[in-house]
Design a protein around this motif. Structure first.
Motif, PDB file in Angstrom:
ATOM      1  N   LEU A   1      -7.463   2.416  -4.064  1.00 31.02           N
ATOM      2  CA  LEU A   1      -6.077   1.945  -4.115  1.00 31.02           C
ATOM      3  C   LEU A   1      -5.819   0.888  -3.048  1.00 31.02           C
ATOM      4  CD1 LEU A   1      -4.148   5.317  -4.657  1.00 31.02           C
ATOM      5  CD2 LEU A   1      -4.642   3.556  -6.357  1.00 31.02           C
ATOM      6  N   LEU A   2      -6.386   1.093  -1.863  1.00 33.14           N
ATOM      7  CA  LEU A   2      -6.214   0.116  -0.781  1.00 33.14           C
ATOM      8  C   LEU A   2      -6.896  -1.196  -1.130  1.00 33.14           C
ATOM      9  CD1 LEU A   2      -5.306  -0.703   2.034  1.00 33.14           C
ATOM     10  CD2 LEU A   2      -7.302   0.496   2.976  1.00 33.14           C
ATOM     11  N   LEU A   3      -8.086  -1.103  -1.691  1.00 32.18           N
ATOM     12  CA  LEU A   3      -8.832  -2.304  -2.047  1.00 32.18           C
ATOM     13  C   LEU A   3      -8.149  -3.077  -3.173  1.00 32.18           C
ATOM     14  CD1 LEU A   3     -11.419  -3.597  -0.995  1.00 32.18           C
ATOM     15  CD2 LEU A   3     -12.663  -2.454  -2.838  1.00 32.18           C
ATOM     16  N   ALA A   4      -7.374  -2.364  -4.004  1.00 33.73           N
ATOM     17  CA  ALA A   4      -6.687  -3.015  -5.125  1.00 33.73           C
ATOM     18  C   ALA A   4      -5.393  -3.707  -4.698  1.00 33.73           C
ATOM     19  CB  ALA A   4      -6.368  -1.985  -6.209  1.00 33.73           C
TER      20      ALA A   4
ATOM     21  N   PHE B   1       0.837  -1.204   0.000  1.00 33.14           N
ATOM     22  CA  PHE B   1       0.000   0.000   0.000  1.00 33.14           C
ATOM     23  C   PHE B   1       0.872   1.255   0.000  1.00 33.14           C
ATOM     24  CE2 PHE B   1      -3.111   2.845   2.422  1.00 33.14           C
ATOM     25  CZ  PHE B   1      -3.812   3.171   1.277  1.00 33.14           C
ATOM     26  N   LYS B   2       1.972   1.233   0.737  1.00 38.22           N
ATOM     27  CA  LYS B   2       2.885   2.374   0.756  1.00 38.22           C
ATOM     28  C   LYS B   2       3.473   2.625  -0.628  1.00 38.22           C
ATOM     29  CE  LYS B   2       4.414   2.298   5.594  1.00 38.22           C
ATOM     30  NZ  LYS B   2       5.571   2.078   6.502  1.00 38.22           N
ATOM     31  N   GLN B   3       3.831   1.555  -1.329  1.00 35.17           N
ATOM     32  CA  GLN B   3       4.370   1.711  -2.680  1.00 35.17           C
ATOM     33  C   GLN B   3       3.316   2.286  -3.628  1.00 35.17           C
ATOM     34  OE1 GLN B   3       5.982  -2.076  -3.911  1.00 35.17           O
ATOM     35  NE2 GLN B   3       7.259  -2.266  -2.094  1.00 35.17           N
ATOM     36  N   THR B   4       2.082   1.837  -3.481  1.00 36.68           N
ATOM     37  CA  THR B   4       0.997   2.367  -4.305  1.00 36.68           C
ATOM     38  C   THR B   4       0.759   3.846  -4.010  1.00 36.68           C
ATOM     39  OG1 THR B   4      -0.063   0.189  -4.329  1.00 36.68           O
ATOM     40  CG2 THR B   4      -1.426   2.070  -4.931  1.00 36.68           C
ATOM     41  N   LEU B   5       0.788   4.205  -2.726  1.00 39.11           N
ATOM     42  CA  LEU B   5       0.603   5.598  -2.336  1.00 39.11           C
ATOM     43  C   LEU B   5       1.725   6.480  -2.870  1.00 39.11           C
ATOM     44  CD1 LEU B   5      -0.564   5.345   1.391  1.00 39.11           C
ATOM     45  CD2 LEU B   5      -1.912   6.101  -0.571  1.00 39.11           C
ATOM     46  N   GLU B   6       2.944   5.960  -2.892  1.00 34.73           N
ATOM     47  CA  GLU B   6       4.073   6.742  -3.387  1.00 34.73           C
ATOM     48  C   GLU B   6       3.886   7.062  -4.863  1.00 34.73           C
ATOM     49  OE1 GLU B   6       7.909   8.622  -3.183  1.00 34.73           O
ATOM     50  OE2 GLU B   6       6.282   8.178  -1.803  1.00 34.73           O
ATOM     51  N   LYS B   7       3.425   6.097  -5.633  1.00 35.53           N
ATOM     52  CA  LYS B   7       3.168   6.336  -7.053  1.00 35.53           C
ATOM     53  C   LYS B   7       2.053   7.364  -7.222  1.00 35.53           C
ATOM     54  CE  LYS B   7       1.877   3.996 -11.347  1.00 35.53           C
ATOM     55  NZ  LYS B   7       1.478   2.707 -11.986  1.00 35.53           N
ATOM     56  N   TYR B   8       0.988   7.225  -6.433  1.00 38.00           N
ATOM     57  CA  TYR B   8      -0.134   8.178  -6.497  1.00 38.00           C
ATOM     58  C   TYR B   8       0.330   9.576  -6.109  1.00 38.00           C
ATOM     59  CZ  TYR B   8      -4.481  10.477  -5.026  1.00 38.00           C
ATOM     60  OH  TYR B   8      -5.504  11.371  -4.852  1.00 38.00           O
ATOM     61  N   ARG B   9       1.170   9.671  -5.058  1.00 33.97           N
ATOM     62  CA  ARG B   9       1.663  10.972  -4.592  1.00 33.97           C
ATOM     63  C   ARG B   9       2.423  11.696  -5.695  1.00 33.97           C
ATOM     64  NH1 ARG B   9       6.130  13.173  -3.324  1.00 33.97           N
ATOM     65  NH2 ARG B   9       7.345  11.264  -3.607  1.00 33.97           N
ATOM     66  N   LYS B  10       3.279  10.974  -6.405  1.00 36.82           N
ATOM     67  CA  LYS B  10       4.065  11.590  -7.470  1.00 36.82           C
ATOM     68  C   LYS B  10       3.180  12.062  -8.610  1.00 36.82           C
ATOM     69  CE  LYS B  10       8.399   9.125  -6.559  1.00 36.82           C
ATOM     70  NZ  LYS B  10       9.398   8.184  -7.092  1.00 36.82           N
ATOM     71  N   GLU B  11       2.124  11.309  -8.905  1.00 38.20           N
ATOM     72  CA  GLU B  11       1.218  11.706  -9.989  1.00 38.20           C
ATOM     73  C   GLU B  11       0.433  12.962  -9.626  1.00 38.20           C
ATOM     74  OE1 GLU B  11      -1.138   8.238 -10.421  1.00 38.20           O
ATOM     75  OE2 GLU B  11       0.298   7.185 -11.696  1.00 38.20           O
ATOM     76  N   GLN B  12       0.128  13.133  -8.326  1.00 38.36           N
ATOM     77  CA  GLN B  12      -0.730  14.239  -7.909  1.00 38.36           C
ATOM     78  C   GLN B  12       0.028  15.516  -7.576  1.00 38.36           C
ATOM     79  OE1 GLN B  12      -4.191  13.916  -8.041  1.00 38.36           O
ATOM     80  NE2 GLN B  12      -3.457  12.072  -9.069  1.00 38.36           N
ATOM     81  N   ALA B  13       1.342  15.434  -7.393  1.00 44.50           N
ATOM     82  CA  ALA B  13       2.120  16.606  -6.970  1.00 44.50           C
ATOM     83  C   ALA B  13       1.942  17.766  -7.941  1.00 44.50           C
ATOM     84  CB  ALA B  13       3.599  16.237  -6.853  1.00 44.50           C
ATOM     85  N   LEU B  14       1.466  18.896  -7.432  1.00 48.04           N
ATOM     86  CA  LEU B  14       1.221  20.131  -8.186  1.00 48.04           C
ATOM     87  C   LEU B  14       0.170  19.967  -9.283  1.00 48.04           C
ATOM     88  CD1 LEU B  14       4.775  21.718  -8.560  1.00 48.04           C
ATOM     89  CD2 LEU B  14       3.017  22.208  -6.848  1.00 48.04           C
ATOM     90  N   ASN B  15      -0.578  18.863  -9.252  1.00 51.19           N
ATOM     91  CA  ASN B  15      -1.621  18.644 -10.254  1.00 51.19           C
ATOM     92  C   ASN B  15      -3.018  18.575  -9.651  1.00 51.19           C
ATOM     93  OD1 ASN B  15       0.104  18.439 -12.529  1.00 51.19           O
ATOM     94  ND2 ASN B  15       0.617  16.339 -11.976  1.00 51.19           N
TER      95      ASN B  15
END
Length: 352
Positions: free
Chosen positions: A313-316, A287-301
């Motif tokens: 994301l957690l359910l996946a 879940f932490k790895q998934t969140l890290e990918k999501y965080r990078k996609e959302q930064a300043l967007n």
């Protein structure tokens, strides 16, 4: 494009051209003469289809992608070296001056002191390019003897090293440039100038933020984290070193202020129901790895962090059957971000 040009289709067309009355059965002289030619032609069509796709930016890869977009002036970013902060001490605990160019090792990496930041504090550069230089923190060992040195350590990552830009990242940067032309000092021009500085992973521009002719550029580093003071200074020097003078990339009269994005820490907690055979630690790490990918996609967007998206994301995550009581920063709802904030998921706690 040439999917229908198969071996069987080609051989059938070739045999149809043979006059009726001649033996065209498998094993006949005519069949055995035409079959190898049909096989070669089928292979040629396969290669022709591959080469056709290498011409266009949406399907090209590697060197061919670079060549297909070369006309735009956009080039693949090479791997860069990590810049870190090192502190060096004498036996009595006081900071030690050391020669610029001194080399140190930490586990599998070597670093070189390239600049003195303050007494006993130096900017170190990884000798190996790429993100691998960002991983190591702790005690340094000198490669050569340094008089008076009792202890040295890496204390901070100043500018993350980057691996060579991937095909997909290069393609998206090309699309962004084509869809949002940067010209004549417009908003997108400032974004383009900012990301041209090595180590910058993204930028947001605020025109007229402090009155006429003022521009604010907020940047994140290659890891999509708030930029260090050193990286901010590099971007400032590149775009507008002397405010309004036009000595950098910005036009004359434009007063540019470069600042680091602000990080908003969002602790995440939830209770999960696990599939048999999975442990809570396994699920939490995924879940932490998934969140890290999501965080990078959302930064300043993004203007907010979505509670429902994080739930999906957690359910996946493999091993999670269901979840409940998902909270972001202590609340069961979306977390709003200001225009200058990027999300940080420092604490992730899952329970059963």
């Amino acid at each position: 494009m040439y999917e229908d040009q198969t071996y069987e289709a080609l051989l059938e067309r070739m045999l149809d051209r043979v006059p009726q009355g001649l033996d065209k059965r498998e094993g006949s002289i005519i069949y055995d003469a035409l079959a190898p030619a049909a096989a070669e032609l089928a292979q040629m069509y396969i290669e022709l289809d591959v080469n056709h796709n290498l011409v266009f930016a949406d399907t090209a890869a590697g060197e061919y992608l670079e060549r297909s977009i070369a006309w735009s002036g956009i080039r693949r970013r090479p791997a860069s070296q990590a810049q870190l902060q090192g502190s060096f001490y004498r036996e009595d605990g006081t900071l030690l001056e050391l020669p610029v160019g001194s080399r140190f090792s930490l586990e599998l990496m070597n670093y070189t002191a390239v600049e003195k930041l303050s007494p006993g504090i130096y900017r170190l550069q990884s000798e190996q390019s790429g993100a691998i230089g960002n991983r190591y923190f702790g005690a340094l060992l000198p490669v050569n003897y340094i008089a008076g040195l009792a202890r040295g350590e890496i204390t901070a990552l100043l500018i993350p090293g980057e691996d060579a830009e991937s095909d997909e990242a290069l393609r998206q940067r090309y699309y962004a440039s084509a869809r949002r032309p940067a010209t004549s000092g417009n908003k997108y021009h400032y974004m383009e100038w900012a990301v041209q500085v090595e180590g910058v992973g993204g930028a947001r521009v605020f025109p007229l933020w402090n009155g006429p002719k003022t521009v604010k550029v907020v940047v994140v580093d290659a890891a999509k984290l708030p930029a260090s003071a050193l990286l901010v200074s590099k971007v400032q020097q590149y775009i507008d070193p002397l405010p309004g003078r036009g000595e950098g990339q910005a036009p004359v009269g434009a007063v540019v202020t470069v600042a680091a994005a602000a990080g908003k820490n969002i602790p995440i907690t939830a209770k999960v129901i696990l599939d048999p055979g999975y442990t809570l630690q396994q699920v939490q790490e995924q879940f932490k790895q998934t969140l890290e990918k999501y965080r990078k996609e959302q930064a300043l967007n993004a203007a907010y962090v979505s509670h429902s998206v994080l739930g999906a994301l957690l359910l996946a995550v493999e091993g999670v059957l269901d979840y409940r009581e998902l909270q972001l920063g202590g609340v069961a709802g979306n977390v709003t971000l200001t225009e200058e904030e990027v999300p940080l998921f420092g604490s992730v706690v899952l329970e059963v």
